[in-house]
Design an enzyme around this catalytic site. Structure first.
Site, PDB file in Angstrom:
ATOM      1  N   CYS A   2       0.810  -1.012   0.050  1.00  0.00           N
ATOM      2  CA  CYS A   2      -0.131  -0.071  -0.021  1.00  0.00           C
ATOM      3  C   CYS A   2       0.862   1.097  -0.103  1.00  0.00           C
ATOM      4  CB  CYS A   2      -0.952   0.107   1.391  1.00  0.00           C
ATOM      5  SG  CYS A   2      -1.862  -1.514   1.532  1.00  0.00           S
ATOM      6  N   ARG A  27       4.868   0.474  -6.189  1.00  0.00           N
ATOM      7  CA  ARG A  27       4.833  -0.226  -4.807  1.00  0.00           C
ATOM      8  C   ARG A  27       3.925  -1.514  -4.990  1.00  0.00           C
ATOM      9  NH1 ARG A  27       6.549   2.336  -0.230  1.00  0.00           N
ATOM     10  NH2 ARG A  27       5.149   1.304   1.046  1.00  0.00           N
ATOM     11  N   TRP A  74      -3.108  -2.600  -1.567  1.00  0.00           N
ATOM     12  CA  TRP A  74      -2.544  -3.881  -2.003  1.00  0.00           C
ATOM     13  C   TRP A  74      -3.210  -4.714  -1.003  1.00  0.00           C
ATOM     14  CZ3 TRP A  74       1.150  -7.795  -0.786  1.00  0.00           C
ATOM     15  CH2 TRP A  74       1.542  -8.911  -1.508  1.00  0.00           C
ATOM     16  N   ASN A 100      -1.506   1.722   6.090  1.00  0.00           N
ATOM     17  CA  ASN A 100      -0.643   0.598   5.413  1.00  0.00           C
ATOM     18  C   ASN A 100      -0.381  -0.332   6.705  1.00  0.00           C
ATOM     19  OD1 ASN A 100      -0.679   1.949   3.231  1.00  0.00           O
ATOM     20  ND2 ASN A 100       1.440   2.626   3.271  1.00  0.00           N
ATOM     21  N   GLY A 101      -0.207  -1.515   6.444  1.00  0.00           N
ATOM     22  CA  GLY A 101       0.080  -2.613   7.357  1.00  0.00           C
ATOM     23  C   GLY A 101      -1.101  -3.554   7.828  1.00  0.00           C
ATOM     24  N   GLU A 480      19.469 -15.654 -10.205  1.00  0.00           N
ATOM     25  CA  GLU A 480      18.772 -14.343 -10.192  1.00  0.00           C
ATOM     26  C   GLU A 480      18.250 -14.093 -11.992  1.00  0.00           C
ATOM     27  OE1 GLU A 480      17.704 -11.942  -8.671  1.00  0.00           O
ATOM     28  OE2 GLU A 480      17.879 -10.155  -9.995  1.00  0.00           O
ATOM     29  N   LYS A 484      14.338 -13.000 -12.521  1.00  0.00           N
ATOM     30  CA  LYS A 484      13.999 -11.924 -13.591  1.00  0.00           C
ATOM     31  C   LYS A 484      13.092 -12.183 -14.522  1.00  0.00           C
ATOM     32  CE  LYS A 484      15.053  -9.030 -11.327  1.00  0.00           C
ATOM     33  NZ  LYS A 484      15.351  -9.234 -10.285  1.00  0.00           N
ATOM     34  N   GLU A 487       9.527 -13.208 -12.887  1.00  0.00           N
ATOM     35  CA  GLU A 487       8.882 -11.848 -12.401  1.00  0.00           C
ATOM     36  C   GLU A 487       8.255 -10.993 -13.508  1.00  0.00           C
ATOM     37  OE1 GLU A 487      12.303 -10.015 -10.156  1.00  0.00           O
ATOM     38  OE2 GLU A 487      10.570  -9.566  -8.556  1.00  0.00           O
ATOM     39  N   HIS A 503      20.907 -35.267 -12.283  1.00  0.00           N
ATOM     40  CA  HIS A 503      20.233 -36.127 -11.084  1.00  0.00           C
ATOM     41  C   HIS A 503      18.753 -35.715 -10.985  1.00  0.00           C
ATOM     42  CE1 HIS A 503      24.138 -36.845  -9.277  1.00  0.00           C
ATOM     43  NE2 HIS A 503      24.381 -35.319  -9.556  1.00  0.00           N
ATOM     44  N   LYS A 602       7.091  -3.819  -4.752  1.00  0.00           N
ATOM     45  CA  LYS A 602       8.258  -3.397  -4.744  1.00  0.00           C
ATOM     46  C   LYS A 602       8.949  -3.635  -3.355  1.00  0.00           C
ATOM     47  CE  LYS A 602      12.353  -1.800  -6.238  1.00  0.00           C
ATOM     48  NZ  LYS A 602      13.021  -2.633  -6.848  1.00  0.00           N
TER      49      LYS A 602
HETATM   50  C1  AGP Z   1      13.596  -8.596  -6.820  1.00  0.00           C
HETATM   51  O1  AGP Z   1      13.372  -8.423  -8.223  1.00  0.00           O
HETATM   52  C2  AGP Z   1      12.144  -8.769  -6.244  1.00  0.00           C
HETATM   53  N1  AGP Z   1      11.208  -7.766  -6.871  1.00  0.00           N
HETATM   54  C3  AGP Z   1      12.235  -9.140  -4.850  1.00  0.00           C
HETATM   55  O2  AGP Z   1      12.694 -10.554  -4.839  1.00  0.00           O
HETATM   56  C4  AGP Z   1      12.952  -8.321  -3.950  1.00  0.00           C
HETATM   57  O3  AGP Z   1      14.347  -8.621  -3.825  1.00  0.00           O
HETATM   58  C5  AGP Z   1      12.798  -8.973  -2.481  1.00  0.00           C
HETATM   59  O4  AGP Z   1      11.453  -8.520  -2.111  1.00  0.00           O
HETATM   60  C6  AGP Z   1      13.492  -8.015  -1.241  1.00  0.00           C
HETATM   61  O5  AGP Z   1      13.234  -6.462  -1.507  1.00  0.00           O
HETATM   62  P1  AGP Z   1      14.373  -5.860  -0.535  1.00  0.00           P
HETATM   63  O6  AGP Z   1      15.659  -5.806  -1.188  1.00  0.00           O
HETATM   64  O7  AGP Z   1      13.870  -4.285  -0.613  1.00  0.00           O
HETATM   65  O8  AGP Z   1      14.419  -6.065   0.945  1.00  0.00           O
END
Ligand code: AGP
Length: 607
Positions: A2, A27, A74, A100-101, A480, A484, A487, A503, A602
């Site tokens: 949020c 976000r 959110w 938020n929260g 990674e 990517k 995502e 394996h 985010k």
């Molecule tokens: C990264 O591409 C992702 N959006 C996600 O894995 C992110 O790295 C993770 O949520 C950690 O976020 P932070 O680095 O803000 O703690």
């Protein structure tokens, strides 16, 4: 997550609130709303979906007024509906709240509110609004304070009331809030991006703090109503920096930021003469550094992959046993920690709830706890007893790119510093320093090859699934790269160490199941070549990341992404960029919402 925006000042509030919500879109959200004070009343407008739908509703009913609050939701409690969107009202619409929260004891509070309070939503936030309403007797700040004494959970909230045309109350516990200090105007938001176009002067609230914004200024208090003085900080990011600078997406801009922000991460921290690094924020004496006999790197997602590179670096350069913990698992595995354990929390946002909870556990057990964080003044930065900012600048795309490579940069600097305080020779240290200094131009060389990567992305964009493979630090590159791709393209992919294929996973290979493999020139090159040959034998399409000059790769495939050579531990800084571009171009070809992929946020500020 949020987002919250509040404004009080001498301008029309509505456009400022709407623009502020747009800046918080990254976000992640599914509905939005705002409330404005005007002509002795408060008007509220909410809408499901994108901000533009809220803007459209407002076009038909421009609301005057120079004070208001706004929110992007959110969904956590209750579905994605207009009734569940914030702001929520109480006291027959005279009190408005955006939150938020998560209020963990909202059911208990709901019970206590009794039958004469009727709810119009399924949210915990509306219960909180009514709880504040029950404590309101003309003094808004004290009503908020009294109500929060009954609350268990997390909040970043803003409240206003029709009786108080010149007052917004903010409160923070576990969900960030930043106050902007302008010229006769004041802002409050979940982070600095909605505030940047108006002022760079901010005050970061800490947990357990309340702020009262009026047209004359701001005042901060503890929950017990003690006045506290907070310093006004100057944000280093300007508004321009936070924009796309001509790129189609924030993600592409941030991929291209990497050479520059990597320089920012190492600037002033490398010592060629001594072959070491100096990270003042570590806040540990030489003796304390020598006492460290175990390092734990705690993070989530991409940040945890940066931690995995850090593990290789700490163990190889300093000989200190190092482990990486996914933050959401750390506190529940009963970690063995003592006063000689050094815990690093790695986080771009500095607000990730899982990581924050993990460091609180580590502190309780007496470890040294330090942060490796991007956002200045963020909760993790302030709750750790020191650490280092990664200086990646604002990272607004949900998929992390430049923050990842800068986290790796800072971890390599720490490994160098610890290595040189133990068994690493000055000559080895100087070689490492030189290799780090060459990284920015080598990053640029990969970015300059983007057309080749674009062509590969076009060729494979319609695949249903794939593997990423690598060995050693390049297994982390594979992890990674796989994340990517998942995502932002929504294509299923998995990453494996190269030696693992035989394996089991190799059963999946077929002419329609491609494999992206990192086969760069390092100590594991021959091993990786034999893994690649296993894949070719199953006729799976093979796309390779290989070192410049390795023409033998052409025997295996015609889809090659070349990368410049570097020291093995530094390879993730380069090889990952090829896979970032690959995922980006595939996502664009598939017409995905690259900067705000579905279901993602985010900053994940809920556990
Ligand atoms: C990264 O591409 C992702 N959006 C996600 O894995 C992110 O790295 C993770 O949520 C950690 O976020 P932070 O680095 O803000 O703690």
């Amino acid at each position: 997550m949020c987002g919250i925006v509040g404004y009080i000042g001498n301008k029309q509030a509505q456009p400022i609130l709407l623009q502020g919500l747009r800046r918080l879109e990254y976000r992640g959200y599914d509905s939005a709303g705002l409330a404005l004070w005007h002509d002795q009343c408060i008007s509220r407008v909410r809408a499901v979906g994108k901000i533009e739908r809220l803007a459209k509703k407002l076009k038909d009913q421009e609301i005057p007024g120079s004070m208001g609050i706004a929110h992007t939701r959110w969904a956590t409690h209750g579905g994605v509906t207009e009734q569940n969107a914030h702001p929520h009202m109480a006291l027959q619409g005279t009190l408005m709240l955006a939150h938020n929260g998560i209020i963990e004891n909202y059911r208990e509070i709901r019970e206590k509110l009794g039958k004469d309070v009727s709810l119009t939503s399924e949210t915990d936030s509306e219960v909180l609004a009514h709880l504040i309403g029950t404590h309101y007797n003309g003094d808004l700040r004290h009503a908020v304070m009294a109500a929060l004494k009954h609350v268990r959970g997390t909040y970043g909230l803003v409240v206003m009331h029709v009786d108080h045309p010149d007052c917004i109350i903010g409160a923070r516990m576990g969900s960030p809030l930043v106050v902007g200090v302008g010229e006769e105007e004041y802002f409050i938001a979940s982070d600095a991006t909605p505030i940047l176009p108006y002022t760079k002067r901010v005050v970061y609230l800490d947990d357990g703090e309340i702020v009262e914004l009026t047209r004359e200024g701001i005042q901060t208090f503890t929950l017990a109503d003690e006045v506290i003085t907070k310093c006004v900080e100057e944000i280093e990011w300007d508004d321009e920096q936070a924009q796309k600078q001509g790129f189609d997406h924030f993600m592409l801009k941030e991929i291209h930021d990497q050479p520059q922000v990597f320089e920012d991460a190492i600037r002033g921290r490398l010592d060629m003469e001594e072959g070491t690094a100096h990270l003042g924020g570590l806040n540990m004496t030489e003796e304390e550094m020598r006492r460290v006999n175990r390092i734990i790197l705690i993070a989530c997602g991409t940040a945890s992959y940066a931690g995995m590179v850090g593990k290789y670096a700490f163990e190889r350069l300093s000989g200190i046993p190092t482990e990486v913990d996914v933050a959401s698992e750390f506190r529940y595995r009963d970690p063995i920690i003592d006063e000689n354990t050094l815990v690093f929390a790695i986080s771009q946002s500095g607000e990730t709830a899982d990581t924050l909870a993990a460091i609180r556990e580590a502190k309780r057990k007496g470890a040294f706890v330090r942060g490796i964080v991007n956002v200045v003044g963020s909760t993790i930065a302030r709750e750790t007893d020191g650490g280092t900012y990664i200086h990646a600048g604002p990272e607004l795309a949900v998929a992390s790119t430049k923050a990842y490579t800068n986290m790796v940069a800072v971890l390599l600097l720490y490994a160098l510093q610890f290595g040189r305080s133990r068994r690493m020779t000055i000559a080895t240290g100087q070689r490492f320093v030189r290799a780090l200094q060459e990284i920015p131009q080598k990053m640029q060389m990969i970015l300059d090859r983007k057309d080749t990567i674009f062509a590969i992305a076009e060729k494979y964009k319609d695949i249903p699934s794939c593997f990423f493979l690598g060995r050693g630090v390049n297994y982390v590159v594979a992890l990674e790269g796989s994340l990517k791709l998942k995502e932002i393209t929504y294509i299923h992919s998995e990453a494996y160490p190269g030696g693992e294929m035989k394996h089991g996973p190799i059963a999946l290979l077929s002419p329609t199941f491609p494999v992206f493999a990192v086969m760069t020139k390092n100590q594991l090159y021959e091993k990786m070549r034999s893994n690649v040959e296993e894949i070719r034998a199953r006729k799976a399409p093979l796309i390779l990341v290989v070192t410049d000059g390795d023409d033998s790769a052409k025997e295996f495939t015609d889809d090659i992404m070349y990368v410049p050579p570097t020291m093995e531990l530094l390879e993730p800084l380069l090889n990952t960029i090829s896979l970032q571009l690959l995922a980006y171009y595939m996502a664009v070809s598939l017409d995905r919402d690259v900067d705000r992929p579905r279901n993602l946020a985010k900053s994940v500020t809920v556990e």
